[in-house]
Design a protein around this motif. Structure first.
Motif, PDB file in Angstrom:
ATOM      1  N   ARG A   1     -23.463  -2.311  -8.284  1.00 13.70           N
ATOM      2  CA  ARG A   1     -24.836  -2.461  -7.767  1.00 13.70           C
ATOM      3  C   ARG A   1     -25.314  -3.890  -7.973  1.00 13.70           C
ATOM      4  N   ARG A   2     -26.396  -4.239  -7.279  1.00 12.33           N
ATOM      5  CA  ARG A   2     -26.992  -5.560  -7.439  1.00 12.33           C
ATOM      6  C   ARG A   2     -27.530  -5.735  -8.852  1.00 12.33           C
ATOM      7  N   GLU A   3     -27.492  -6.968  -9.343  1.00 17.37           N
ATOM      8  CA  GLU A   3     -28.144  -7.271 -10.623  1.00 17.37           C
ATOM      9  C   GLU A   3     -29.627  -6.959 -10.507  1.00 17.37           C
ATOM     10  N   GLN A   4     -30.161  -6.359 -11.573  1.00 17.09           N
ATOM     11  CA  GLN A   4     -31.593  -6.045 -11.596  1.00 17.09           C
ATOM     12  C   GLN A   4     -32.231  -6.731 -12.791  1.00 17.09           C
ATOM     13  N   PRO A   5     -33.573  -6.900 -12.739  1.00 22.39           N
ATOM     14  CA  PRO A   5     -34.239  -7.444 -13.923  1.00 22.39           C
ATOM     15  C   PRO A   5     -33.917  -6.510 -15.088  1.00 22.39           C
ATOM     16  N   GLY A   6     -33.612  -7.050 -16.219  1.00 20.24           N
ATOM     17  CA  GLY A   6     -33.227  -6.191 -17.342  1.00 20.24           C
ATOM     18  C   GLY A   6     -31.726  -6.224 -17.604  1.00 20.24           C
ATOM     19  N   ASP A   7     -30.950  -6.762 -16.644  1.00 20.41           N
ATOM     20  CA  ASP A   7     -29.490  -6.838 -16.844  1.00 20.41           C
ATOM     21  C   ASP A   7     -29.075  -8.136 -17.534  1.00 20.41           C
ATOM     22  N   SER A   8     -30.015  -9.089 -17.664  1.00 21.87           N
ATOM     23  CA  SER A   8     -29.574 -10.437 -18.044  1.00 21.87           C
ATOM     24  C   SER A   8     -28.926 -10.502 -19.427  1.00 21.87           C
ATOM     25  N   GLU A   9     -29.418  -9.692 -20.376  1.00 21.83           N
ATOM     26  CA  GLU A   9     -28.804  -9.739 -21.717  1.00 21.83           C
ATOM     27  C   GLU A   9     -27.377  -9.219 -21.687  1.00 21.83           C
ATOM     28  N   ALA A  10     -27.199  -8.112 -20.996  1.00 19.59           N
ATOM     29  CA  ALA A  10     -25.848  -7.534 -20.899  1.00 19.59           C
ATOM     30  C   ALA A  10     -24.913  -8.522 -20.212  1.00 19.59           C
ATOM     31  N   ILE A  11     -25.415  -9.185 -19.173  1.00 21.15           N
ATOM     32  CA  ILE A  11     -24.576 -10.146 -18.444  1.00 21.15           C
ATOM     33  C   ILE A  11     -24.200 -11.318 -19.356  1.00 21.15           C
ATOM     34  N   SER A  12     -25.166 -11.800 -20.137  1.00 21.70           N
ATOM     35  CA  SER A  12     -24.853 -12.904 -21.071  1.00 21.70           C
ATOM     36  C   SER A  12     -23.754 -12.491 -22.046  1.00 21.70           C
ATOM     37  N   SER A  13     -23.845 -11.269 -22.571  1.00 19.95           N
ATOM     38  CA  SER A  13     -22.820 -10.815 -23.529  1.00 19.95           C
ATOM     39  C   SER A  13     -21.450 -10.750 -22.878  1.00 19.95           C
ATOM     40  N   ILE A  14     -21.412 -10.248 -21.641  1.00 18.88           N
ATOM     41  CA  ILE A  14     -20.119 -10.165 -20.933  1.00 18.88           C
ATOM     42  C   ILE A  14     -19.530 -11.567 -20.772  1.00 18.88           C
ATOM     43  N   LEU A  15     -20.385 -12.498 -20.313  1.00 21.27           N
ATOM     44  CA  LEU A  15     -19.909 -13.860 -20.068  1.00 21.27           C
ATOM     45  C   LEU A  15     -19.431 -14.515 -21.360  1.00 21.27           C
ATOM     46  N   GLU A  16     -20.194 -14.319 -22.434  1.00 16.16           N
ATOM     47  CA  GLU A  16     -19.819 -14.967 -23.695  1.00 16.16           C
ATOM     48  C   GLU A  16     -18.506 -14.417 -24.235  1.00 16.16           C
ATOM     49  N   SER A  17     -18.299 -13.121 -24.105  1.00 15.43           N
ATOM     50  CA  SER A  17     -17.039 -12.596 -24.652  1.00 15.43           C
ATOM     51  C   SER A  17     -15.872 -12.850 -23.697  1.00 15.43           C
ATOM     52  N   ALA A  18     -16.092 -12.751 -22.391  1.00 16.95           N
ATOM     53  CA  ALA A  18     -14.978 -12.950 -21.455  1.00 16.95           C
ATOM     54  C   ALA A  18     -14.521 -14.411 -21.440  1.00 16.95           C
ATOM     55  N   PHE A  19     -15.464 -15.343 -21.546  1.00 20.41           N
ATOM     56  CA  PHE A  19     -15.097 -16.770 -21.492  1.00 20.41           C
ATOM     57  C   PHE A  19     -15.056 -17.421 -22.881  1.00 20.41           C
ATOM     58  N   GLU A  20     -15.290 -16.621 -23.910  1.00 18.62           N
ATOM     59  CA  GLU A  20     -15.219 -17.097 -25.300  1.00 18.62           C
ATOM     60  C   GLU A  20     -16.062 -18.352 -25.528  1.00 18.62           C
ATOM     61  N   GLY A  21     -17.331 -18.277 -25.153  1.00 22.59           N
ATOM     62  CA  GLY A  21     -18.239 -19.404 -25.346  1.00 22.59           C
ATOM     63  C   GLY A  21     -19.500 -19.171 -24.541  1.00 22.59           C
ATOM     64  N   SER A  22     -20.411 -20.160 -24.637  1.00 22.83           N
ATOM     65  CA  SER A  22     -21.705 -19.933 -23.989  1.00 22.83           C
ATOM     66  C   SER A  22     -21.923 -20.759 -22.722  1.00 22.83           C
ATOM     67  N   VAL A  23     -20.904 -21.536 -22.309  1.00 22.83           N
ATOM     68  CA  VAL A  23     -21.089 -22.410 -21.137  1.00 22.83           C
ATOM     69  C   VAL A  23     -21.466 -21.599 -19.896  1.00 22.83           C
ATOM     70  N   GLU A  24     -20.706 -20.549 -19.627  1.00 20.53           N
ATOM     71  CA  GLU A  24     -20.943 -19.768 -18.402  1.00 20.53           C
ATOM     72  C   GLU A  24     -22.259 -18.988 -18.478  1.00 20.53           C
ATOM     73  N   SER A  25     -22.584 -18.462 -19.680  1.00 17.83           N
ATOM     74  CA  SER A  25     -23.834 -17.693 -19.755  1.00 17.83           C
ATOM     75  C   SER A  25     -25.036 -18.633 -19.594  1.00 17.83           C
ATOM     76  N   GLN A  26     -24.940 -19.842 -20.147  1.00 21.15           N
ATOM     77  CA  GLN A  26     -26.040 -20.800 -19.958  1.00 21.15           C
ATOM     78  C   GLN A  26     -26.179 -21.184 -18.482  1.00 21.15           C
ATOM     79  N   LEU A  27     -25.027 -21.362 -17.845  1.00 18.20           N
ATOM     80  CA  LEU A  27     -25.046 -21.706 -16.414  1.00 18.20           C
ATOM     81  C   LEU A  27     -25.731 -20.594 -15.612  1.00 18.20           C
ATOM     82  N   VAL A  28     -25.343 -19.357 -15.857  1.00 16.60           N
ATOM     83  CA  VAL A  28     -25.926 -18.242 -15.093  1.00 16.60           C
ATOM     84  C   VAL A  28     -27.418 -18.108 -15.400  1.00 16.60           C
TER      85      VAL A  28
END
Ligand SMILES: CC(C)(COP(=O)(O)OP(=O)(O)OC[C@H]1O[C@@H](n2cnc3c(N)ncnc32)[C@H](O)[C@@H]1OP(=O)(O)O)[C@@H](O)C(=O)NCCC(=O)NCCS
Length: 181
Positions: A6-33
């Motif tokens: 489904r489309r990203e909805q308001p309220g998904d941003s924290e979960a998305i940050s966690s996914i990005l940080e663990s998948a890319f092992e750092g915060s560069v991608e989560s900060q970018l998003v």
């Protein structure tokens, strides 16, 4: 296993940050998003929900290919999308979720007006969805600090308009946020 794309909805941003940080092992991608979200450039963001938990995300943002038109100094500009990032929570990787996100979102984007989709990533993964090396069409992209040869191998394109364009020379640009981190 019940997966919903489904489309990203308001309220998904924290979960998305966690996914990005663990998948890319750092915060560069989560900060970018997060920056892209602040700049209202996350309209084309989808998530995969597994049994109600957000476990993967994919984002497409506007991008261009600039190409000399051959007549003087004018340049031709093609409009497309940059696919980045795509990530799946590590414990759910290699179970088909990334592929499902690719298939479903490409289907959703099938009838849009864009000329192409570009991605910098694992060629063996993306070629399953029709991406081919952009260098075959003389399209390249530049990122400071990354050697051109390394980019060339991983820089792929999917033309939305048939026939694919073989340019004399094309330089692809993602949104400016991609060059700031
Ligand atoms: C790459 C990624 C999005 C793939 O999603 P996924 O749900 O794990 O992948 P799927 O289960 O749908 O597909 C598995 C295929 O992807 C390939 N794959 C997974 N990770 C890969 C990697 N790092 N390099 C190359 N291929 C990879 C597997 O080899 C497998 O190929 P096969 O089907 O031929 O056996 C996910 O592994 C991920 O988030 N990785 C970390 C972040 C990342 O690298 N993102 C992509 C940036 S381009």
């Amino acid at each position: 296993m019940s997966i919903v794309i489904r489309r990203e909805q308001p309220g998904d941003s924290e979960a998305i940050s966690s996914i990005l940080e663990s998948a890319f092992e750092g915060s560069v991608e989560s900060q970018l998003v997060n920056q892209l979200r602040v700049n209202q450039a996350t309209e084309l963001s989808w998530v995969a929900e597994l049994n109600g938990e957000v476990v993967a995300q994919i984002l497409y943002t506007p991008s261009q290919i600039h190409s000399p038109s051959g007549s003087g100094e004018e340049t031709q500009c093609l409009n497309g999308l940059g696919l980045a990032p795509l990530s799946v929570l590590p414990k759910y990787q290699n179970q088909g979720i990334g592929s499902l996100l690719m298939e479903e979102t490409l289907k959703e984007l099938e009838n849009n007006e864009h000329d192409f989709i570009i991605v910098l990533g694992h060629p063996n993964f993306y070629k399953k969805f029709g991406f081919t090396p952009a260098v075959e069409y003389n399209v390249r992209c530049e990122f400071e600090g990354i050697p051109a040869e390394a980019i060339e191998e991983a820089f792929l394109i999917l033309w939305k308009k048939v026939p694919a364009l073989k340019l004399e020379e094309g330089l692809a640009r993602y949104r400016e946020e991609f060059y700031e981190s």
